[in-house]
Design a protein around this motif. Structure first.
Motif, PDB file in Angstrom:
ATOM      1  N   ALA A  36       0.829  -1.198   0.000  1.00 42.81           N
ATOM      2  CA  ALA A  36       0.000   0.000   0.000  1.00 42.81           C
ATOM      3  C   ALA A  36       0.867   1.252   0.000  1.00 42.81           C
ATOM      4  N   ASN A  56      -7.470   8.716  -5.732  1.00 38.32           N
ATOM      5  CA  ASN A  56      -8.011   7.723  -4.813  1.00 38.32           C
ATOM      6  C   ASN A  56      -7.313   6.406  -5.077  1.00 38.32           C
ATOM      7  N   GLY A  57      -6.927   5.746  -4.011  1.00 44.85           N
ATOM      8  CA  GLY A  57      -6.246   4.475  -4.190  1.00 44.85           C
ATOM      9  C   GLY A  57      -4.744   4.638  -4.331  1.00 44.85           C
ATOM     10  N   ALA A  58      -4.254   5.869  -4.237  1.00 42.85           N
ATOM     11  CA  ALA A  58      -2.814   6.059  -4.386  1.00 42.85           C
ATOM     12  C   ALA A  58      -2.070   5.726  -3.105  1.00 42.85           C
ATOM     13  N   GLY A  59      -2.792   5.640  -1.992  1.00 45.50           N
ATOM     14  CA  GLY A  59      -2.141   5.283  -0.744  1.00 45.50           C
ATOM     15  C   GLY A  59      -2.138   6.402   0.289  1.00 45.50           C
ATOM     16  N   LYS A  60      -2.880   7.481   0.015  1.00 44.42           N
ATOM     17  CA  LYS A  60      -2.940   8.594   0.969  1.00 44.42           C
ATOM     18  C   LYS A  60      -3.548   8.143   2.295  1.00 44.42           C
ATOM     19  N   SER A  61      -4.663   7.429   2.179  1.00 44.10           N
ATOM     20  CA  SER A  61      -5.377   7.065   3.396  1.00 44.10           C
ATOM     21  C   SER A  61      -4.540   6.152   4.272  1.00 44.10           C
ATOM     22  N   THR A  62      -3.882   5.181   3.650  1.00 41.91           N
ATOM     23  CA  THR A  62      -3.051   4.265   4.419  1.00 41.91           C
ATOM     24  C   THR A  62      -1.958   5.033   5.140  1.00 41.91           C
ATOM     25  N   ARG A 229       0.681   5.693  -6.729  1.00 41.30           N
ATOM     26  CA  ARG A 229       0.925   4.252  -6.632  1.00 41.30           C
ATOM     27  C   ARG A 229       1.716   3.892  -5.376  1.00 41.30           C
ATOM     28  N   GLY A 230       1.338   4.528  -4.273  1.00 35.90           N
ATOM     29  CA  GLY A 230       1.886   4.120  -2.993  1.00 35.90           C
ATOM     30  C   GLY A 230       3.196   4.744  -2.614  1.00 35.90           C
TER      31      GLY A 230
ATOM     32  N   THR B 352      -2.982  -3.102  -8.366  1.00 33.25           N
ATOM     33  CA  THR B 352      -3.181  -1.847  -7.647  1.00 33.25           C
ATOM     34  C   THR B 352      -2.460  -1.943  -6.319  1.00 33.25           C
ATOM     35  N   VAL B 353      -2.176  -0.792  -5.749  1.00 32.76           N
ATOM     36  CA  VAL B 353      -1.336  -0.817  -4.562  1.00 32.76           C
ATOM     37  C   VAL B 353      -2.125  -0.736  -3.273  1.00 32.76           C
ATOM     38  N   GLU B 354      -3.326  -0.193  -3.373  1.00 34.32           N
ATOM     39  CA  GLU B 354      -4.085   0.020  -2.139  1.00 34.32           C
ATOM     40  C   GLU B 354      -5.065  -1.119  -1.934  1.00 34.32           C
ATOM     41  N   PRO B 355      -5.238  -1.592  -0.701  1.00 36.76           N
ATOM     42  CA  PRO B 355      -6.328  -2.543  -0.486  1.00 36.76           C
ATOM     43  C   PRO B 355      -7.615  -1.831  -0.857  1.00 36.76           C
ATOM     44  N   VAL B 356      -8.365  -2.418  -1.767  1.00 32.29           N
ATOM     45  CA  VAL B 356      -9.451  -1.674  -2.385  1.00 32.29           C
ATOM     46  C   VAL B 356     -10.699  -1.699  -1.536  1.00 32.29           C
ATOM     47  N   ALA B 359     -14.382   4.557  -1.156  1.00 33.08           N
ATOM     48  CA  ALA B 359     -13.631   5.765  -1.448  1.00 33.08           C
ATOM     49  C   ALA B 359     -12.545   5.943  -0.410  1.00 33.08           C
ATOM     50  N   ALA B 360     -11.449   6.473  -0.846  1.00 33.97           N
ATOM     51  CA  ALA B 360     -10.357   6.697   0.083  1.00 33.97           C
ATOM     52  C   ALA B 360     -10.684   7.845   1.003  1.00 33.97           C
TER      53      ALA B 360
END
Lengths: 540, 360
Positions: A36, A56-62, A229-230, B352-356, B359-360
């Protein structure tokens, strides 16, 4: 000002000349099978607004969850004010002065402001007069001017957000993470928020501002770190780069635009809503009041409004999920037969040719534990290709799901996986693909690109434009004013359950719309109030 | 493969765990668990036990199907107990008081039982749809009413008759009987065990192949998504509850039409509650329910042998309780694990890199 408040701040974290407020170095977080975050570096100076940008999904939230102690990194270190820290829980993060304001407010509506703030932090100043005094002291900093005894349910969105900020201040935060704070605000409220942030910044607070709205990032941030991409792509000075450059750092490609080329509006009416009214379930308060609306073939009609002004109810009343108390919903099908739908149920309205992208895909759009092909059936359980009479046509449903997956670029290993396993953008592509199948004459799209990544957003916009060019009538509800202005042929502004103004998307600016949405009255020729006599409104 | 494992692993683990638990309970109370379990297994070969198990399985199966239909749309029909009891009395009274040709007579009794069960279930259904009354509470109360109503209906001065120490409804004439399969000294398999099997097949087809079943499952999974998809939640509640009640009405049919030919004071109680346990164990799947019903029947009937080896047969009740508790926990654990695994798998395949998810 800063000297008078510095007594509250831990010496190290409050000193702009001292070590950075937060340094993340080499953060790597693996989930089984995926990485992540990989080798993330982030350094936030004391007293700055540091933006973190990424799709979204780039890894910000993690990353933010790691900084807030909700997850532990596999590798890498966190330093706060020059000291190495290890967070096991958010409580550890709060202890060293890091607080987080979540995108979705975590407030109890039926409690007062004070109760919400104190909840879980009773040990600090008790729950009585001392706590109240402290809250009043801090409230000034956030620009919150309501009494702490007021119920949260009476507050508007902007004030709720201030209560959220107040909560983290009360717990002693000096570094505040704001997760997409502007997503729920209209432009004027965004300006107010930014003013608040700047004021607090002068008092020595540090902000980590997560957003993918690049104009806002450039307006508020002192520095911006882009994550893709993380991993961190780089840190830039937002004053020195353009939004476009930032966006290209984010996605590695060009930014999509919602702009529609030329008008495809015809004079054939598809949806005519007349005098539609709805009263609240409890009592007689009107939620919708005398809504008149026409959507023509090939036209996108956008509804602008601050959330909670009746947009959700309008859509659900047109869809038949709520019973109108008065008025008509007339749909004209492809053969030109007009039909009043107001007495029919949701299924009959769908069968009459309405496609519906609901505002919340998890709650209303999908059966999350069911495979994709079963989700294709939802809403189409009476029609080919997914059903034959009372029987499901599973082969047909699977085949058509495969078509949607290919045409709408739904990234999935197959159509047998559960909908919950897809990312938000791919779930939404599936929903949009489903609602555009079966030759609808009208598409009702509620926030069609909310919470999806830029790639999915571009695809969904393209598909809506393409269907519009083919004669589809679209009713678009969106909180994203750029999307609304870009896609719509006509914009109507909704306020307290009524359509109060028309706006011309060719000339209107988000700011004009924003003031019309808050009821401040229009300041621009592009927004025309609807209180004028009927004959001056060109379209009725 | 993975799916099969996900479905079979939890109950297997749960059964093993509860056997272990009961073994410990036996050891603590000074008995030899191996000897006790051995006695239970060997009991299957004794007398009519095997046939009793089959007959009992059929009855549990019908009860569990009735419960499962409710479960499919998040309705907890605890009222199966009352529904089958009222249906049994009414059907027995009806069967004993009409004269019809063979076959048709039995069919009419079955129909009356189903309709009675549905009507009894209609009361909580209507209360829920119109007034929002929680079906758990209303069906429990209906169970109490059912007991009283049944006791009243079989009084000698109402529809019943006194036979020795027993009160019963008038005997159904042989035209209303459903013949079984006689296996000599091993007993007789109820003919209506096949009705149970047919119901199971019908249930599967309905749930998986028909529009109605899809709408039912959709409302059960997400009433909001179902509403947006044009499924009326109220209609689904009403229909599911009526259907559940109708099937519940059939629970007593194998015994009444196959052996007793009357409703009397010795009428078995608690089958509706066992049905809840069996439906949970079988995870609402017709195959799983069949295995669950078989296990339940085995524990019930073989448990009788425990007295012979000096072990209290209530140990079976402990075991049944432990199975239900642990299977519910095990299913949930496996479900979460599998969902996470699938998300990881999708993420891996797509790079993909994030556990899906969301919405983030």
């Amino acid at each position: 000002m800063s000297s008078s408040t510095s007594a509250d701040l831990p010496a190290a974290i409050g000193d702009p000349e001292g070590p950075p407020a937060v340094v993340l170095s080499g953060i790597t977080k693996r989930f089984p099978g995926v990485v992540a975050n990989s080798d993330v570096h982030l350094s936030v100076r004391v007293g700055e607004v540091h933006a973190l940008c990424g799709e979204n999904g780039a890894g910000k939230s993690t990353l933010m969850k790691i900084l807030y102690g909700m997850q532990q990194p596999d590798e890498g270190t966190i330093d706060v004010a020059g000291e190495r820290v290890h967070f096991r829980t958010p409580a550890d993060a709060i202890k060293v002065g890091i607080g987080m304001v979540h995108q979705h407010f975590m407030l109890a509506d039926n409690l007062t402001v004070q109760e919400n703030v104190v909840l879980g932090a009773e040990a600090l100043h008790g729950i009585g007069g001392k706590a109240r005094k402290r809250i009043l002291e801090l409230a000034g900093r956030t620009g919150l001017s309501v009494d702490p005894g007021v119920l949260v349910e009476r507050l508007g969105v902007a004030d709720r957000q201030r209560v959220e900020i107040l909560k983290v201040l009360y717990r002693g935060a000096k570094v505040i993470i704001l997760d997409e704070p502007t997503a729920v605000l209209v432009p004027q409220e965004v300006d107010e928020l930014f003013a608040t942030l700047r004021g607090m910044q002068e008092q020595g607070f540090t902000f980590l501002f997560i957003s993918h709205k690049l104009d806002e990032v450039r307006a508020i941030a002192d520095s911006v770190t882009v994550i893709r991409r993380g991993t961190t792509v780089g840190t830039a000075d937002p004053k020195a780069v353009s939004s476009r450059q930032l966006a290209e750092m984010m996605v590695g490609s060009e930014l999509p635009s919602p702009e529609t080329r030329e008008s495809t509006v015809t004079d054939r009416e598809v949806l005519r809503v007349e005098g539609l009214a709805l009263v609240a379930q409890e009592g007689t308060r009107p939620v919708l009041d005398g809504i008149d609306l026409v959507v023509r073939s090939g036209e996108v009609v956008g509804i602008a409004g601050v959330e909670g002004n009746g947009q959700t109810e309008l859509v659900e009343t047109i869809m038949g999920m709520r019973r109108a108390s008065a008025g008509h919903v007339v749909l004209v099908d492809a053969e030109g037969n007009a039909k009043d739908l107001v007495k029919l149920g949701t299924l009959a309205r769908r069968e009459a040719g309405i496609g519906y992208v609901p505002e919340d895909r998890h709650r209303q759009g999908l059966l999350l534990t069911q495979p994709l092909w079963a989700n294709r059936i939802l809403g189409y359980q009476t029609r080919r290709p997914t059903a034959k009479g009372a029987w499901l046509d599973i082969a047909g449903a699977k085949q058509d799901t495969q078509r949607i997956v290919e045409e709408f670029d739904v990234r999935t290993p197959g159509i047998d996986v559960a909908a919950a396993a897809l990312s938000g953008g791919n779930q939404q592509k599936l929903v949009v693909g489903r609602e555009l199948s079966g030759d609808p004459v009208l598409l009702i799209a509620s926030h069609p690109t909310r919470g999806v990544d830029v790639g999915a957003q571009a695809l969904i916009w393209d598909e809506i434009k393409r269907a519009r060019a083919a004669g589809l009538a679209v009713l678009l509800i969106s909180a994203d004013l750029d999307e609304l202005i870009g896609l719509s042929d006509t914009i109507k502004v909704m306020l307290r359950g009524r359509l109060v103004a028309d706006a011309d998307p060719n000339t209107v600016t988000p700011e004009d719309l924003g003031s019309a949405m808050t009821g401040a009255g229009s300041t621009s020729d592009a927004v025309a109030a609807l209180d004028t006599p009927v004959d001056e409104e060109g379209e009725r | 493969m993975g799916k099969l494992r996900g479905n079979l692993l939890p109950p297997a683990l749960a059964i093993l765990f509860s056997a272990l638990l009961c073994g410990i309970a036996l050891v603590v109370s000074g008995a030899n668990p191996l000897r006790a379990f051995g006695a239970m297994v060997s009991q299957v070969g004794e007398g009519t036990t095997a046939v009793d198990i089959v007959n009992s399985t059929g009855v549990y199966y019908i009860a569990a199907l009735a419960v499962a239909i409710g479960f499919q749309m998040n309705l907890f029909n605890i009222g199966v107990e009352g529904q089958y009891r009222v249906a049994a009395v009414v059907a027995a009274v009806f069967g004993g008081s009409v004269a019809l040709p063979p076959g048709i007579h039995a069919l009419a009794i079955i129909l009356v039982a189903a309709v009675t069960g549905a009507l009894w279930a209609a009361i909580p259904a209507i209360l829920k749809v119109t007034r929002g009354v929680n079906e758990v509470i209303s069906t429990i109360m209906m169970n109490g009413l059912a007991l009283g109503l049944a006791a009243y209906l079989i009084r000698a001065d109402v529809f019943g008759e006194l036979r020795g120490n027993n009160i019963r409804t008038p005997e159904i004439p042989s035209s209303g009987w459903v013949p079984g399969i006689p296996l000599g000294s091993s007993g007789t398999v109820f003919g209506l065990v096949f009705l149970a099997a047919a119901l199971g097949i019908g249930y599967w087809v309905m749930m998986n192949r028909t529009r109605f079943g899809f709408e039912l499952r959709a409302s059960g999974e997400s009433s909001t998504a179902a509403a947006a998809g044009g499924v009326s939640a109220k209609k689904m509640i009403l229909v599911a509850m009526l259907l559940s009640g109708a099937i519940a009405g059939l629970v007593s049919m194998p015994e009444i039409l196959g052996r007793d030919h009357t409703y009397n004071l010795n009428f078995p109680a608690g089958i509706g509650f066992s049905g809840i346990a069996v439906a949970l164990l079988g995870r609402n799947h017709p195959g799983g329910i069949a295995l669950g019903a078989l296990l339940w029947a085995f524990l019930d009937k073989s448990g009788l042998a425990l007295d012979n080896v000096g072990v209290s047969r209530e140990i079976v009740t402990i075991m049944q309780g432990a199975i239900v508790l642990s299977v519910v926990v095990a299913y949930e654990v496996v479900r979460r694990y599998e969902l996470a695994a699938e998300q990881r798998r999708v993420g891996r395949q797509l790079g993909t890199v994030e556990p899906v998810g969301g919405a983030a």
